[in-house]
Design a protein around this motif. Structure first.
Motif, PDB file in Angstrom:
ATOM      1  N   PHE A 161       9.022   0.376 -13.066  1.00 50.37           N
ATOM      2  CA  PHE A 161       8.367   1.619 -12.672  1.00 50.37           C
ATOM      3  C   PHE A 161       8.912   2.189 -11.373  1.00 50.37           C
ATOM      4  O   PHE A 161       8.465   3.247 -10.919  1.00 50.37           O
ATOM      5  CB  PHE A 161       6.854   1.401 -12.502  1.00 50.37           C
ATOM      6  CG  PHE A 161       6.135   1.041 -13.769  1.00 50.37           C
ATOM      7  CD1 PHE A 161       6.623   1.405 -15.009  1.00 50.37           C
ATOM      8  CD2 PHE A 161       4.944   0.319 -13.710  1.00 50.37           C
ATOM      9  CE1 PHE A 161       5.957   1.073 -16.179  1.00 50.37           C
ATOM     10  CE2 PHE A 161       4.269  -0.025 -14.876  1.00 50.37           C
ATOM     11  CZ  PHE A 161       4.772   0.354 -16.107  1.00 50.37           C
ATOM     12  N   ALA A 162       9.865   1.499 -10.750  1.00 53.44           N
ATOM     13  CA  ALA A 162      10.402   1.941  -9.460  1.00 53.44           C
ATOM     14  C   ALA A 162      11.015   3.336  -9.589  1.00 53.44           C
ATOM     15  O   ALA A 162      11.705   3.648 -10.556  1.00 53.44           O
ATOM     16  CB  ALA A 162      11.452   0.955  -8.953  1.00 53.44           C
ATOM     17  N   GLY A 163      10.750   4.169  -8.603  1.00 57.32           N
ATOM     18  CA  GLY A 163      11.297   5.512  -8.603  1.00 57.32           C
ATOM     19  C   GLY A 163      10.457   6.530  -9.343  1.00 57.32           C
ATOM     20  O   GLY A 163      10.753   7.741  -9.296  1.00 57.32           O
ATOM     21  N   ARG A 164       9.424   6.071 -10.023  1.00 54.26           N
ATOM     22  CA  ARG A 164       8.553   6.998 -10.738  1.00 54.26           C
ATOM     23  C   ARG A 164       7.434   7.480  -9.824  1.00 54.26           C
ATOM     24  O   ARG A 164       6.768   6.689  -9.157  1.00 54.26           O
ATOM     25  CB  ARG A 164       7.955   6.331 -11.978  1.00 54.26           C
ATOM     26  CG  ARG A 164       8.947   6.125 -13.102  1.00 54.26           C
ATOM     27  CD  ARG A 164       8.313   5.478 -14.319  1.00 54.26           C
ATOM     28  NE  ARG A 164       7.116   6.164 -14.775  1.00 54.26           N
ATOM     29  CZ  ARG A 164       6.417   5.798 -15.870  1.00 54.26           C
ATOM     30  NH1 ARG A 164       6.825   4.754 -16.591  1.00 54.26           N
ATOM     31  NH2 ARG A 164       5.339   6.459 -16.230  1.00 54.26           N
ATOM     32  N   GLY A 165       7.233   8.758  -9.807  1.00 56.50           N
ATOM     33  CA  GLY A 165       6.185   9.321  -8.957  1.00 56.50           C
ATOM     34  C   GLY A 165       4.920   9.654  -9.708  1.00 56.50           C
ATOM     35  O   GLY A 165       3.964  10.183  -9.124  1.00 56.50           O
ATOM     36  N   VAL A 200      -0.254   6.484 -11.871  1.00 55.25           N
ATOM     37  CA  VAL A 200      -1.650   6.579 -11.439  1.00 55.25           C
ATOM     38  C   VAL A 200      -2.349   5.297 -11.880  1.00 55.25           C
ATOM     39  O   VAL A 200      -2.534   5.050 -13.077  1.00 55.25           O
ATOM     40  CB  VAL A 200      -2.358   7.804 -12.046  1.00 55.25           C
ATOM     41  CG1 VAL A 200      -3.814   7.847 -11.599  1.00 55.25           C
ATOM     42  CG2 VAL A 200      -1.644   9.082 -11.664  1.00 55.25           C
ATOM     43  N   SER A 201      -2.705   4.462 -10.931  1.00 48.02           N
ATOM     44  CA  SER A 201      -3.220   3.133 -11.255  1.00 48.02           C
ATOM     45  C   SER A 201      -4.165   2.645 -10.167  1.00 48.02           C
ATOM     46  O   SER A 201      -4.015   2.996  -8.992  1.00 48.02           O
ATOM     47  CB  SER A 201      -2.046   2.153 -11.403  1.00 48.02           C
ATOM     48  OG  SER A 201      -2.485   0.813 -11.497  1.00 48.02           O
ATOM     49  N   ASP A 202      -5.142   1.833 -10.577  1.00 46.02           N
ATOM     50  CA  ASP A 202      -6.027   1.180  -9.611  1.00 46.02           C
ATOM     51  C   ASP A 202      -5.426  -0.104  -9.055  1.00 46.02           C
ATOM     52  O   ASP A 202      -5.994  -0.710  -8.147  1.00 46.02           O
ATOM     53  CB  ASP A 202      -7.370   0.827 -10.271  1.00 46.02           C
ATOM     54  CG  ASP A 202      -8.157   2.036 -10.731  1.00 46.02           C
ATOM     55  OD1 ASP A 202      -8.027   3.104 -10.099  1.00 46.02           O
ATOM     56  OD2 ASP A 202      -8.898   1.911 -11.739  1.00 46.02           O
ATOM     57  N   VAL A 203      -4.288  -0.535  -9.635  1.00 40.69           N
ATOM     58  CA  VAL A 203      -3.682  -1.812  -9.260  1.00 40.69           C
ATOM     59  C   VAL A 203      -2.297  -1.623  -8.656  1.00 40.69           C
ATOM     60  O   VAL A 203      -2.008  -2.097  -7.544  1.00 40.69           O
ATOM     61  CB  VAL A 203      -3.604  -2.760 -10.475  1.00 40.69           C
ATOM     62  CG1 VAL A 203      -2.879  -4.062 -10.106  1.00 40.69           C
ATOM     63  CG2 VAL A 203      -4.996  -3.066 -11.013  1.00 40.69           C
ATOM     64  N   TRP A 204      -1.394  -0.959  -9.402  1.00 44.33           N
ATOM     65  CA  TRP A 204      -0.022  -0.773  -8.912  1.00 44.33           C
ATOM     66  C   TRP A 204      -0.013   0.089  -7.655  1.00 44.33           C
ATOM     67  O   TRP A 204      -0.680   1.099  -7.564  1.00 44.33           O
ATOM     68  CB  TRP A 204       0.862  -0.132  -9.978  1.00 44.33           C
ATOM     69  CG  TRP A 204       0.922  -0.835 -11.300  1.00 44.33           C
ATOM     70  CD1 TRP A 204       0.890  -0.248 -12.529  1.00 44.33           C
ATOM     71  CD2 TRP A 204       1.071  -2.238 -11.553  1.00 44.33           C
ATOM     72  NE1 TRP A 204       0.997  -1.185 -13.524  1.00 44.33           N
ATOM     73  CE2 TRP A 204       1.112  -2.419 -12.961  1.00 44.33           C
ATOM     74  CE3 TRP A 204       1.166  -3.357 -10.730  1.00 44.33           C
ATOM     75  CZ2 TRP A 204       1.244  -3.672 -13.544  1.00 44.33           C
ATOM     76  CZ3 TRP A 204       1.294  -4.601 -11.324  1.00 44.33           C
ATOM     77  CH2 TRP A 204       1.337  -4.760 -12.697  1.00 44.33           C
ATOM     78  N   ARG A 205       0.730  -0.409  -6.667  1.00 39.20           N
ATOM     79  CA  ARG A 205       0.877   0.226  -5.339  1.00 39.20           C
ATOM     80  C   ARG A 205      -0.421   0.219  -4.532  1.00 39.20           C
ATOM     81  O   ARG A 205      -0.526   0.909  -3.526  1.00 39.20           O
ATOM     82  CB  ARG A 205       1.372   1.680  -5.451  1.00 39.20           C
ATOM     83  CG  ARG A 205       2.805   1.847  -5.938  1.00 39.20           C
ATOM     84  CD  ARG A 205       3.294   3.250  -5.598  1.00 39.20           C
ATOM     85  NE  ARG A 205       4.653   3.490  -6.042  1.00 39.20           N
ATOM     86  CZ  ARG A 205       4.985   4.359  -6.992  1.00 39.20           C
ATOM     87  NH1 ARG A 205       4.055   5.078  -7.588  1.00 39.20           N
ATOM     88  NH2 ARG A 205       6.246   4.532  -7.333  1.00 39.20           N
ATOM     89  N   LYS A 206      -1.394  -0.577  -4.942  1.00 38.79           N
ATOM     90  CA  LYS A 206      -2.673  -0.656  -4.239  1.00 38.79           C
ATOM     91  C   LYS A 206      -2.886  -2.061  -3.685  1.00 38.79           C
ATOM     92  O   LYS A 206      -2.144  -2.995  -3.996  1.00 38.79           O
ATOM     93  CB  LYS A 206      -3.827  -0.299  -5.182  1.00 38.79           C
ATOM     94  CG  LYS A 206      -3.721   1.082  -5.824  1.00 38.79           C
ATOM     95  CD  LYS A 206      -3.893   2.179  -4.802  1.00 38.79           C
ATOM     96  CE  LYS A 206      -3.679   3.563  -5.446  1.00 38.79           C
ATOM     97  NZ  LYS A 206      -4.593   3.822  -6.568  1.00 38.79           N
ATOM     98  N   ASP A 207      -3.916  -2.208  -2.854  1.00 39.66           N
ATOM     99  CA  ASP A 207      -4.348  -3.519  -2.375  1.00 39.66           C
ATOM    100  C   ASP A 207      -5.594  -3.900  -3.168  1.00 39.66           C
ATOM    101  O   ASP A 207      -6.634  -3.248  -3.061  1.00 39.66           O
ATOM    102  CB  ASP A 207      -4.659  -3.486  -0.879  1.00 39.66           C
ATOM    103  CG  ASP A 207      -3.407  -3.349  -0.027  1.00 39.66           C
ATOM    104  OD1 ASP A 207      -2.309  -3.610  -0.542  1.00 39.66           O
ATOM    105  OD2 ASP A 207      -3.536  -2.966   1.149  1.00 39.66           O
ATOM    106  N   VAL A 208      -5.467  -4.937  -3.975  1.00 37.42           N
ATOM    107  CA  VAL A 208      -6.540  -5.339  -4.886  1.00 37.42           C
ATOM    108  C   VAL A 208      -6.777  -6.835  -4.732  1.00 37.42           C
ATOM    109  O   VAL A 208      -5.832  -7.625  -4.670  1.00 37.42           O
ATOM    110  CB  VAL A 208      -6.162  -5.020  -6.350  1.00 37.42           C
ATOM    111  CG1 VAL A 208      -7.269  -5.476  -7.288  1.00 37.42           C
ATOM    112  CG2 VAL A 208      -5.897  -3.533  -6.521  1.00 37.42           C
ATOM    113  N   SER A 209      -8.054  -7.225  -4.711  1.00 36.03           N
ATOM    114  CA  SER A 209      -8.403  -8.636  -4.582  1.00 36.03           C
ATOM    115  C   SER A 209      -9.300  -9.054  -5.735  1.00 36.03           C
ATOM    116  O   SER A 209     -10.263  -8.360  -6.076  1.00 36.03           O
ATOM    117  CB  SER A 209      -9.123  -8.895  -3.254  1.00 36.03           C
ATOM    118  OG  SER A 209      -9.522 -10.248  -3.146  1.00 36.03           O
TER     119      SER A 209
END
Length: 214
Positions: free
Chosen positions: A14-18, A21-30
């Motif tokens: 998914f690199a380079g894709r703008g 929209v995700s609750d997990v990717w590129r987010k801080d999730v525990s």
């Protein structure tokens, strides 16, 4: 193990894709021990990839995945063996059963390694799940829905702090789905474990504390 954390994780594909929209990717999730989570995803959004990152099977991502603060990239093979045996149980979407072995043998082969359940415990699950008459049937001769029930039992014959169930009821009716959910949650509560269920549609009807969209 108390927590599994994702920090700014993004699969390389998914690199380079703008448009992510995700609750997990590129987010801080525990994900915390003792809590119940549902991770929903459309096809192609990385659900199986997400599972593989937790289990340490793949590392093709940017960002960090941590277990109790330790980066999984720093975990060696021997330590992973212990984690997969004692801390995280995984019900694979594709099940990974041995078709030439019977249903009972598929469960018992793992239970011999852990010594976690008695034969009567396993037989009771077979009865509850409506496949007691299939215990001595080769898995390759069973329907996929029946195989899903066998795979769930196999996932439960070990100690765990977290159980990761990847599309566990895709081929089950509501009745069997509910029974399987009850068995899984009973075992998870007994161990104070966290539960992470993934789905691209049909999922166990449980009281999820948090729902994430991939």
């Amino acid at each position: 193990m108390e927590t599994i954390e994702f920090h700014s994780v993004l699969p390389q594909v998914f690199a380079g894709r703008g448009d992510i929209v995700s609750d997990v990717w590129r987010k801080d999730v525990s994900f915390d021990k003792g809590r119940l989570y549902l991770v929903e995803a459309e096809s192609g959004k990385g659900k199986s990839t997400f599972c593989s990152y937790i289990m340490g099977y793949r590392h093709d991502y940017s960002g960090d995945v941590l277990m109790d603060g330790k980066n999984v990239r720093d975990i060696g093979i021997k330590e992973w063996t212990g984690i997969r045996r004692n801390n995280i149980s995984y019900l694979f979407q594709e099940l990974r059963l041995f078709p030439e072995l019977t249903a009972f043998e598929n469960v018992e082969i793992k239970n011999r390694l852990t010594g976690f359940k008695t034969r009567s415990d396993i037989e009771r699950w077979f009865d509850m799940l409506g496949i007691a008459d299939k215990m001595n049937t080769r898995v390759g001769q069973m329907s996929f829905g029946q195989q899903q029930r066998v795979a769930m039992m196999r996932a439960l014959v070990q100690p765990f702090d977290f159980i990761l169930a990847d599309e566990p009821v895709s081929h089950l009716d509501e009745g069997n789905s509910a029974i399987m959910g009850d068995i899984m949650m009973t075992e998870a509560r007994a161990q104070g474990a966290g539960v992470i269920v993934t789905s691209i549609g049909k999922h166990m009807a449980l009281d999820y504390e948090k729902v994430y969209r991939l």
